[in-house]
Design an enzyme around this catalytic site. Structure first.
Site, PDB file in Angstrom:
ATOM      1  N   LYS A  38       0.828  -1.204   0.000  1.00 46.39           N
ATOM      2  CA  LYS A  38       0.000   0.000   0.000  1.00 46.39           C
ATOM      3  C   LYS A  38       0.867   1.261   0.000  1.00 46.39           C
ATOM      4  CE  LYS A  38      -3.664  -2.537   2.247  1.00 46.39           C
ATOM      5  NZ  LYS A  38      -4.270  -2.975   0.993  1.00 46.39           N
ATOM      6  N   GLY A  39       1.967   1.215   0.765  1.00 47.84           N
ATOM      7  CA  GLY A  39       2.837   2.381   0.833  1.00 47.84           C
ATOM      8  C   GLY A  39       3.479   2.693  -0.505  1.00 47.84           C
ATOM      9  N   GLY A 210     -18.221   5.655  -6.171  1.00 46.44           N
ATOM     10  CA  GLY A 210     -17.568   6.957  -6.072  1.00 46.44           C
ATOM     11  C   GLY A 210     -16.894   7.180  -4.732  1.00 46.44           C
ATOM     12  N   ASP A 237      -5.269   2.846  -3.080  1.00 46.56           N
ATOM     13  CA  ASP A 237      -3.948   3.471  -2.863  1.00 46.56           C
ATOM     14  C   ASP A 237      -3.702   4.553  -3.909  1.00 46.56           C
ATOM     15  OD1 ASP A 237      -3.637   1.451  -0.958  1.00 46.56           O
ATOM     16  OD2 ASP A 237      -2.600   0.138  -2.373  1.00 46.56           O
ATOM     17  N   GLY A 272      -2.001  -5.324 -12.254  1.00 44.78           N
ATOM     18  CA  GLY A 272      -0.984  -4.969 -11.261  1.00 44.78           C
ATOM     19  C   GLY A 272      -1.430  -3.796 -10.416  1.00 44.78           C
TER      20      GLY A 272
HETATM   21  O1  RIB Z   1      -3.727  -2.222  -1.686  1.00 41.88           O
HETATM   22  C1  RIB Z   1      -3.144  -3.178  -2.536  1.00 41.88           C
HETATM   23  C2  RIB Z   1      -1.887  -3.711  -1.950  1.00 41.88           C
HETATM   24  O2  RIB Z   1      -2.191  -4.411  -0.766  1.00 41.88           O
HETATM   25  C3  RIB Z   1      -1.158  -4.708  -2.815  1.00 41.88           C
HETATM   26  O3  RIB Z   1      -0.260  -4.100  -3.697  1.00 41.88           O
HETATM   27  C4  RIB Z   1      -0.521  -5.652  -1.800  1.00 41.88           C
HETATM   28  O4  RIB Z   1       0.867  -5.615  -1.802  1.00 41.88           O
HETATM   29  C5  RIB Z   1      -1.100  -5.251  -0.450  1.00 41.88           C
HETATM   30  O5  RIB Z   1      -0.236  -4.494   0.291  1.00 41.88           O
END
Ligand code: RIB
Length: 291
Positions: A38-39, A210, A237, A272
């Protein structure tokens, strides 16, 4: 400037016709390795949306591939340490509708150290800075405490949602980012209504329904741009990173929301997580075509 104390994962992505049931063995249609976490996803979204950031994190001896990908996407790895634990990874199933199920193994993401955190904060201390964090690294309480002590504003993505990690941080959070499920779980854990979540500002992403940004008692709603999803991993993210980037470069919240919504719409049309995040130019072109 955004300081992102963030996870970095190697995502092992398996395409499946449907999710496996408990106890079932299922053959996959394909396998690919992508950059995720996520980071890392949020940092790349910030960089690609025109924001300035430093990513603070950790990888293992196997981390060259991830660092190379971050660097190529505009995230300088200067504040990412190399530790003895292997780089974090995720095992991700993506079905034909683009939905996912994710297992994460924290690895090096849990090896941040207090001196590393303090040094990164000290090197950037000043007015107008944001600290960003998620629940995929260690030291989240310490990061928030030290960031607030130095006058940073804190943006926090409460994902993956763990009540015991999230609740103690809320008091110090300036911007809370959650998806609809996380928001409901948090409201339940606090025994409050969704609208009463006690944070100065809230970004709630709701997939095809949304997003909502709530600040100063006012809601701004942004509908999702309809697209055909290929893989929704990392959409939230991307939304948060793009939103923060636009906000910190001077956009009004409504503009930042529209940009972020377009960025995440485009992102889910590609396979991805980090690898699918669009450039600012792509997002602007998409907005021109859609508006
Ligand atoms: O939010 C998606 C992410 O969650 C993925 O890329 C995976 O690595 C997890 O951290």
């Amino acid at each position: 400037m955004i300081l992102n104390f963030g996870s970095i994962n190697i995502d092992h992505v398996y395409r499946v016709a449907r999710m496996p049931a408990p106890g079932e063995t299922l053959a996959v249609k394909s396998y690919e390795r992508f950059l995720g976490g996520k980071g890392a996803n949020q940092s790349i979204a910030i960089a690609k949306s025109g924001g300035t950031l430093r990513h603070i994190g950790a990888v293992g001896a196997d981390g060259d591939w991830a660092l190379g990908k971050l660097n190529a996407a505009g995230v300088t790895p200067g504040f990412i340490s190399r530790v003895d634990t292997p780089t974090g990874h995720a095992v991700i199933c993506v079905d034909d509708a683009g939905e996912n199920q994710i297992l994460i193994c924290g690895g090096a993401n849990h090896a941040l150290t207090q001196p590393q955190v303090n040094a990164a904060l000290d090197a950037a201390t000043g007015l107008g800075h944001w600290v960003l964090l998620q629940n995929e690294t260690n030291l989240t309480t310490e990061i928030v405490r030290e960031a607030k002590a130095r006058g940073f504003r804190v943006a926090y993505s409460a994902a993956p949602f763990v009540a015991e990690r999230t609740l103690p941080l809320l008091e110090a959070v300036d911007l809370l980012a959650v998806n609809a499920l996380e928001a409901e779980a948090l409201a339940r854990a606090m025994n409050v209504q969704l609208k009463d979540l006690p944070v100065p500002s809230l970004l709630m992403t709701r997939g095809e329904d949304g997003a909502i940004f709530r600040a100063d008692g006012e809601d701004i709603e942004q509908p999702a741009f309809p697209v055909n999803p290929v893989d929704t991993t990392g959409a939230g993210d991307t939304f948060l990173g793009a939103f923060l980037a636009r906000l910190t470069t001077g956009d009004e919240p409504a503009e930042a929301l529209k940009f972020a919504s377009a960025a995440s719409a485009l992102q889910i049309t590609r396979p991805g997580a980090a690898d699918a995040i669009p450039s600012q130019g792509d997002v602007e072109q998409f907005l021109k075509e859609r508006l």
